[in-house]
Design a protein around this motif. Structure first.
Motif, PDB file in Angstrom:
ATOM      1  N   LYS A 262       0.916  46.443   3.797  1.00 18.20           N
ATOM      2  CA  LYS A 262       1.527  45.495   3.408  1.00 18.20           C
ATOM      3  C   LYS A 262       2.861  46.090   2.379  1.00 18.20           C
ATOM      4  CE  LYS A 262      -1.943  43.109   1.637  1.00 18.20           C
ATOM      5  NZ  LYS A 262      -3.002  43.777   2.351  1.00 18.20           N
ATOM      6  N   THR A 263       2.561  46.862   1.704  1.00 12.84           N
ATOM      7  CA  THR A 263       3.580  47.571   0.911  1.00 12.84           C
ATOM      8  C   THR A 263       4.820  47.777   1.588  1.00 12.84           C
ATOM      9  OG1 THR A 263       1.780  48.519  -0.307  1.00 12.84           O
ATOM     10  CG2 THR A 263       4.150  49.179  -1.199  1.00 12.84           C
ATOM     11  N   ASP A 589      -3.952  52.554  -3.606  1.00  5.84           N
ATOM     12  CA  ASP A 589      -4.166  53.369  -2.433  1.00  5.84           C
ATOM     13  C   ASP A 589      -4.307  54.893  -2.310  1.00  5.84           C
ATOM     14  OD1 ASP A 589      -4.004  53.484   0.547  1.00  5.84           O
ATOM     15  OD2 ASP A 589      -2.020  54.647   0.296  1.00  5.84           O
ATOM     16  N   ARG A 591      -5.822  57.061  -0.100  1.00 14.19           N
ATOM     17  CA  ARG A 591      -5.671  57.040   1.368  1.00 14.19           C
ATOM     18  C   ARG A 591      -7.115  57.468   1.885  1.00 14.19           C
ATOM     19  NH1 ARG A 591       0.483  58.895   3.296  1.00 14.19           N
ATOM     20  NH2 ARG A 591       1.231  57.533   1.814  1.00 14.19           N
TER      21      ARG A 591
HETATM   22  N1  LIG Z   1       2.632  52.114   9.905  1.00 19.05           N
HETATM   23  C1  LIG Z   1       1.836  52.813   9.287  1.00 19.05           C
HETATM   24  N2  LIG Z   1       1.348  53.951  10.008  1.00 19.05           N
HETATM   25  C2  LIG Z   1       0.479  54.770   9.128  1.00 19.05           C
HETATM   26  N3  LIG Z   1       0.080  54.543   7.935  1.00 19.05           N
HETATM   27  C3  LIG Z   1       0.672  53.284   7.244  1.00 19.05           C
HETATM   28  C4  LIG Z   1       1.622  52.553   7.982  1.00 19.05           C
HETATM   29  N4  LIG Z   1       2.006  51.532   6.955  1.00 19.05           N
HETATM   30  C5  LIG Z   1       1.162  51.810   6.036  1.00 19.05           C
HETATM   31  N5  LIG Z   1       0.539  52.870   5.882  1.00 19.05           N
HETATM   32  C6  LIG Z   1      -0.191  53.534   4.908  1.00 19.05           C
HETATM   33  O1  LIG Z   1      -1.292  52.830   4.728  1.00 19.05           O
HETATM   34  C7  LIG Z   1      -1.986  52.724   3.602  1.00 19.05           C
HETATM   35  C8  LIG Z   1      -2.053  51.543   2.975  1.00 19.05           C
HETATM   36  O2  LIG Z   1      -1.147  50.756   2.908  1.00 19.05           O
HETATM   37  P1  LIG Z   1      -0.733  49.627   1.700  1.00 19.05           P
HETATM   38  O3  LIG Z   1      -1.037  50.323   0.441  1.00 19.05           O
HETATM   39  O4  LIG Z   1       0.448  49.163   1.593  1.00 19.05           O
HETATM   40  O5  LIG Z   1      -1.866  48.730   2.101  1.00 19.05           O
HETATM   41  P2  LIG Z   1      -1.893  47.270   1.317  1.00 19.05           P
HETATM   42  O6  LIG Z   1      -2.064  46.392   2.873  1.00 19.05           O
HETATM   43  O7  LIG Z   1      -1.067  46.691   0.408  1.00 19.05           O
HETATM   44  O8  LIG Z   1      -3.489  47.085   0.945  1.00 19.05           O
HETATM   45  P3  LIG Z   1      -4.132  46.319  -0.338  1.00 19.05           P
HETATM   46  O9  LIG Z   1      -4.369  45.192   0.168  1.00 19.05           O
HETATM   47  O10 LIG Z   1      -5.346  47.106  -0.640  1.00 19.05           O
HETATM   48  O11 LIG Z   1      -3.052  46.320  -1.251  1.00 19.05           O
HETATM   49  C9  LIG Z   1      -0.785  53.554   2.577  1.00 19.05           C
HETATM   50  O12 LIG Z   1      -1.423  54.927   2.512  1.00 19.05           O
HETATM   51  C10 LIG Z   1       0.547  53.632   3.653  1.00 19.05           C
HETATM   52  O13 LIG Z   1       1.152  54.740   3.321  1.00 19.05           O
END
Ligand SMILES: Nc1ncnc2c1ncn2[C@@H]1O[C@H](COP(=O)(O)OP(=O)(O)OP(=O)(O)O)[C@@H](O)[C@H]1O
Length: 748
Positions: A262-263, A589, A591
Motif C-alpha cells: 500500500k505504501t 515492514d 520484510r
Molecule cells: N510490486 C511489488 N513487488 C515486490 N515487492 C513489493 C511491491 N510493492 C511493495 N513491495 C514490498 O512489499 C513490502 C510490504 O509493503 P508495504 O509496507 O507497503 O505493505 P502494506 O500493504 O502497507 O502493509 P501493512 O498493511 O502491513 O502496512 C515492502 O517491503 C515493499 O517494498
C-alpha cells in the motif's frame, strides 16, 4: 548463520516436513508479490498478447496490400497516417521511426515518452478489465448516493432546470425499480488495472526518473492494490462507463492485505504529482502532500521508502519532527530555519539524492518554514505544530492538495480521531484529494468519511469528487499466505513453557506442529508485560548464538533513539527476536520476518490481522502466526478463532480450529468488545482500574519468581555470559563465517 540451529539444544532433531519443504520469508523475496490469481491472469495475458500479435500481423498484411493497391492505382507513395482508422500496427511502426529522428529525451521535465504512442488506444475492453479484476480479487465500488452515480452516467449538457428536475424524478423512479442486487451492480466500477510497472510510463506518463527508481528498487510486478489504485490516482479517470466529469480523480478508501504494497500505491502518485507541480510552478517548493501514520516507526519507514523512489526527481520528503515549522511565520529569522532543519538523519540523505534545485516559495513569507513537498507525520506531531499557543487555534495548510491517511482505521479511531480530523480540517484547499489505506476498515469509517466530505463540500465549496472503495480479497481478513496456530496454554506458565518450546525445540516435532525460526516478533498486551517477558527470556539464547544481545524489548516508553537503534539492529540481523506491544503491530515492514507470536491475545480481530501481517509480506510464503490463549482469554478468543477459520477456508487448507471449539466459544457483547479494545484482557491490564483484579489473580506477572530473585539471577547470568562472551568472541565470529546457511538480516 542459521539462528535456529544455534537455538536448538538437540542436534538430532528430525527435520519437519512442514517447514523444510516450504521456503521461509527470511530466505528472500517472493518470485511474485501478488496474492491472487497469478496463473490465470498470466495465461489470459499470454492469450491476449498472442491475439494482439496475430491481429497486428493480419492488419499489417492487409495494410501492405492496401498500400500496394493504392500505389498501383495512383502511383508514388501513399501514407495511411492521419486516418483515424489506420491499423494499430502501422501506427506503431511510424512512431518507432519518428523515435529514431527525435532528439534524445533525458530529463524529467519532458512530458510523455516515445513508447506511449505505441500503447495509446491499446486499452482493455470492459470484459478483459472485469476478468483481470476478478481473478485478482480487486473490487471497486462507488460509495456516492446512487442518484449521483446515475445522474453522472446520463449526459446533461445544455439542460434547462425543468428537464433536470424531470431527470431527477426519472432517476429516482429507476432506482426504486432496481432490485438490491442491481443497485449493488450499479455501484461497481471496473477501472483498467495496471498489469505491469512499465505501463506507468507508457500509459500514465509518470516521471521518467520515478519510473527508473521503481525499476531500480526491483519492483517489476504490481501487487493487487497497486494494480487497482494506481490507474485511479494517476489521472486515468475513465474507469466507469462514462468518464468522470471534469476529469476529477476520486477520493479513495483502499482496503488491502497487510504487506501488499500500500505504501508504494500512495507514494508513486504523490511523487509524480509533485514532479508535475514543480514543472508547472517553476520548481516552487511548498508542502503539497501530507501523509499521516500512527507511529514514529511507520513515519520513518514511509519517508525512507519515499526517498528511494524520489531520488533525482527533486521531490523532497520529510518526517515531521518537534520544532519544525510547517506554516509561514514572518517574525522568525533564517538562522532559526537552519538550526531546525539540521541534525536530521534524513536531511543528509536528501542532499545525496541531488535535491538542491528547488527553491522555497519566495513569494510568501518563509520564516523558518520547512522546505518540503511531502510531509510524513504522526497526528499529534502535526497538530502540535499547527496549534497556536496563545489561542489554541489550529492553523490552516492551504497549500496541501493531497492528504493520505495510512492505517486510516486507527487514525479515525477515537484514540487519534480528534487529531486526525483537526489535520483534515486544516487542509482547507477546496481541491484537496484524500485517500485512506489499511488492511482493515470498519463501515463506520466510510460513513464518517462521507459525512465529512459532504460538509467540506458545503463549507469550503470543495470540489465534489467521487468516493471509491477499493477492496483486495476478502475485507478484514488475515493475509492469505501464512500459517495460523491457535494454542490453548491454560495458564501464564503454560504460555511461557510454550514460547520456550518454540525457541528451543527439544524433540522432533510432528508434521502439523509449528517450528518458529528467528527473526520473529512477540506481542504482549502491555509495556510492563513486554519488559517482564524480555527479562525472563534474556538469557535463554545460548551464548554461542549471541546470547542476550539477540533479544530486545521495544515499546513507546523507550527513547526515540533507542527505538530506532533496535529497529536498525533487527533489520541488520543482529537482533533476532523483538518483544513488543502493539506499537509494532501496524505498518512496520520487516520484510523477512518468519513469524509472529501473540504471547497475549490481540484485543480485536483487526489487531490480529495487523499483528500477524508482520510476516508473509509481499507474497512471501512460510510465515507462521502463533497465538496463545489461557483460561482468562476464553471469553475473548472467538473472533480470532473465526478469523483463522475463515482464512484457512479461503486458502482451502486443513482447518486447525475445530468446529466444536468455534461453537463452544462464547460470543462477546458489543460493550465487552469495546471494553476489550480499550483495556485489553483485564487480568493482565496494567491500569490502576484493574489493579485489584491483578492482585487477586496474579495474572499480570509473567515470571514465577519474585522481582528481586529475577534481578539477582539475571545479574549472575549476565556476569557469566559477559566473561564467556569475551572468550568466545573470536570463535563465534568464525562460526558465523563458516556457517553455510547464513542469515544476513532483513532486506531494507
Ligand atoms: N510490486 C511489488 N513487488 C515486490 N515487492 C513489493 C511491491 N510493492 C511493495 N513491495 C514490498 O512489499 C513490502 C510490504 O509493503 P508495504 O509496507 O507497503 O505493505 P502494506 O500493504 O502497507 O502493509 P501493512 O498493511 O502491513 O502496512 C515492502 O517491503 C515493499 O517494498
Amino acid at each position: 548463520m542459521d539462528a535456529f540451529k544455534l537455538l536448538t539444544r538437540s542436534t538430532k532433531l528430525k527435520p519437519s516436513t512442514s517447514t523444510t519443504s516450504s521456503p521461509l520469508p527470511s530466505a528472500g523475496k517472493a518470485a511474485n508479490p501478488q496474492l491472487f490469481g497469478t496463473a490465470d491472469v498470466q495465461s489470459n495475458r499470454k492469450r491476449k498478447r498472442q491475439n494482439e500479435v496475430a491481429t497486428k500481423q493480419a492488419a499489417e498484411e492487409r495494410n501492405d496490400e492496401f498500400e500496394a493497391t493504392q500505389r498501383l492505382l495512383f502511383g508514388g507513395s501513399h501514407s495511411t497516417s492521419g486516418t483515424a482508422t489506420a491499423p494499430a500496427g502501422k501506427e506503431s511502426k511510424k512512431s518507432k521511426n519518428s523515435k529514431k529522428d527525435a532528439p534524445a529525451k533525458t530529463d524529467d521535465t519532458q512530458e510523455g515518452s516515445d513508447s506511449e504512442h505505441e500503447v495509446q488506444g491499446v486499452t482493455m475492453d470492459e470484459s478483459e478489465r472485469r476478468s483481470i479484476l476478478k481473478t485478482h480479487k480487486i473490487k471497486v465500488v462507488d460509495l456516492r448516493d446512487l442518484e449521483e452515480i446515475l445522474a453522472e452516467k446520463t449526459d446533461d449538457h445544455d439542460e434547462d432546470a425543468k428537464t433536470k428536475k424531470q431527470k431527477k424524478r426519472k432517476i429516482s423512479k429507476e432506482i426504486a425499480s432496481l432490485s438490491k442486487k442491481k443497485q449493488k451492480e450499479a455501484r461497481q466500477v471496473y477501472p483498467e488495472p495496471l498489469t505491469t510497472f512499465q505501463d506507468l510510463r507508457k500509459k500514465y506518463q509518470i516521471s521518467r526518473k520515478l519510473a527508473e527508481n521503481i525499476a531500480e528498487q526491483g519492483f517489476t510486478v504490481p501487487t493487487e492494490v497497486q494494480m487497482g489504485s494506481l490507474p485511479l490516482l494517476l489521472g486515468n479517470t475513465s474507469f466507469s462507463k462514462t468518464p468522470m466529469r471534469d476529469g476529477h480523480e476520486p477520493d479513495l478508501l483502499a482496503v488491502a492485505p497487510t504487506g501488499s504494497g500500500k505504501t508504494l500505491a500512495f507514494l508513486i502518485p504523490l511523487i509524480n504529482k509533485t514532479v508535475k507541480y514543480h514543472r508547472e510552478n517553476f520548481g516552487q517548493r511548498e508542502i503539497t502532500s501530507i501523509v499521516v501514520a500512527p507511529t514514529k516507526e511507520l513515519v520513518g519507514q514511509i519517508v525512507n521508502e519515499g526517498r528511494k523512489l524520489a531520488i533525482g526527481t527533486g521531490v523532497k520528503i520529510t518526517a515531521m519532527r518537534k520544532g519544525m515549522q510547517v506554516v509561514a511565520h514572518a517574525e522568525k529569522d533564517e538562522e532559526e530555519e537552519d538550526s531546525s532543519d539540521s541534525g536530521s538523519e534524513f536531511e543528509s540523505d536528501q542532499e545525496e539524492d541531488g535535491d538542491k534545485s528547488a527553491k522555497p516559495n519566495g513569494s510568501k513569507k518563509s520564516g523558518n518554514l520547512t522546505k518540503s513537498d511531502i510531509l510524513v507525520t504522526t497526528p499529534l506531531a502535526l497538530v502540535n505544530a499547527l496549534t497556536v499557543k496563545d489561542t489554541e487555534e489550529t492553523e490552516s495548510l492551504p497549500s496541501v492538495r493531497h492528504l493520505v491517511l495510512d492505517e486510516a482505521d486507527v487514525l479515525l479511531d477515537p484514540l487519534f480521531r480528534e487529531q486526525t480530523l483537526a489535520i483534515w480540517t486544516s487542509c482547507n484547499n477546496p481541491d484537496l484529494g484524500i485517500s485512506f489505506y489499511s488492511a482493515t476498515m470498519g463501515s463506520s469509517i466510510e460513513e464518517l468519511t462521507k459525512s465529512i466530505l459532504e460538509s467540506r463540500h458545503e463549507s469550503l465549496n470543495a470540489k465534489k469528487r467521487p468516493l471509491l472503495r477499493l477492496v483486495i480479497g476478502l475485507k478484514d481478513t488475515a493475509v492469505p499466505n501464512i500459517q495460523h496456530k491457535l494454542i490453548y496454554a491454560a495458564t501464564e506458565q503454560g504460555k511461557l513453557l510454550g514460547l520456550r518450546q518454540l525457541l528451543h525445540p527439544t524433540a522432533a516435532i510432528a508434521p502439523n506442529e509449528v517450528r518458529l525460526r528467528p527473526p520473529f516478533l512477540v506481542f504482549t498486551q502491555t509495556i510492563t508485560r513486554a519488559v517482564a517477558l524480555h527479562s525472563e527470556l534474556l538469557y535463554d539464547i545460548p551464548i554461542e548464538a549471541g546470547g542476550s544481545s539477540r533479544i530486545a524489548v521495544l515499546h513507546s516508553d523507550l527513547s526515540e533513539t533507542r527505538r530506532s537503534e533496535i529497529m536498525k539492529d533487527f533489520r541488520k540481523g543482529e537482533i533476532w527476536i523483538i518483544i513488543t506491544t502493539d506499537l509494532l503491530a501496524r505498518g512496520v515492514d520487516f520484510r523477512g520476518i518468519n513469524g509472529v507470536v501473540n504471547y497475549d491475545i490481540p484485543t480485536s480481530s483487526a489487531g490480529y490481522v495487523h499483528r500477524v501481517g508482520r510476516t508473509g509480506r509481499a507474497g512471501r510464503e512460510g510465515g507462521v502466526a502463533v497465538t496463545y490463549y489461557t483460561k482468562e482469554d476464553i471469553p475473548y478468543v472467538k473472533s480470532i478463532a473465526n478469523l483463522i477459520h475463515a482464512s484457512e477456508k479461503l486458502q482451502g487448507k486443513e482447518q486447525t480450529v475445530q468446529k466444536w471449539l468455534l461453537d463452544s466459544l462464547p460470543d462477546l457483547s458489543k460493550k465487552d468488545r469495546q471494553d476489550l479494545k480499550r483495556h485489553g484482557v483485564k487480568a493482565r491490564a496494567a491500569s490502576a482500574k484493574f489493579k485489584h483484579d491483578i492482585k487477586q489473580t496474579g495474572q499480570a506477572r509473567i515470571s514465577t519468581k519474585s522481582g528481586y530473585d529475577r534481578r539477582m539471577e539475571n545479574k549472575r547470568k549476565g556476569a557469566i555470559s559477559a566473561s564467556r562472551n569475551r572468550i568466545q568472541q573470536s570463535s563465534s565470529a568464525k562460526a558465523t563465517v563458516d556457517s553455510g546457511d547464513e542469515w544476513n538480516g532483513l532486506d531494507d
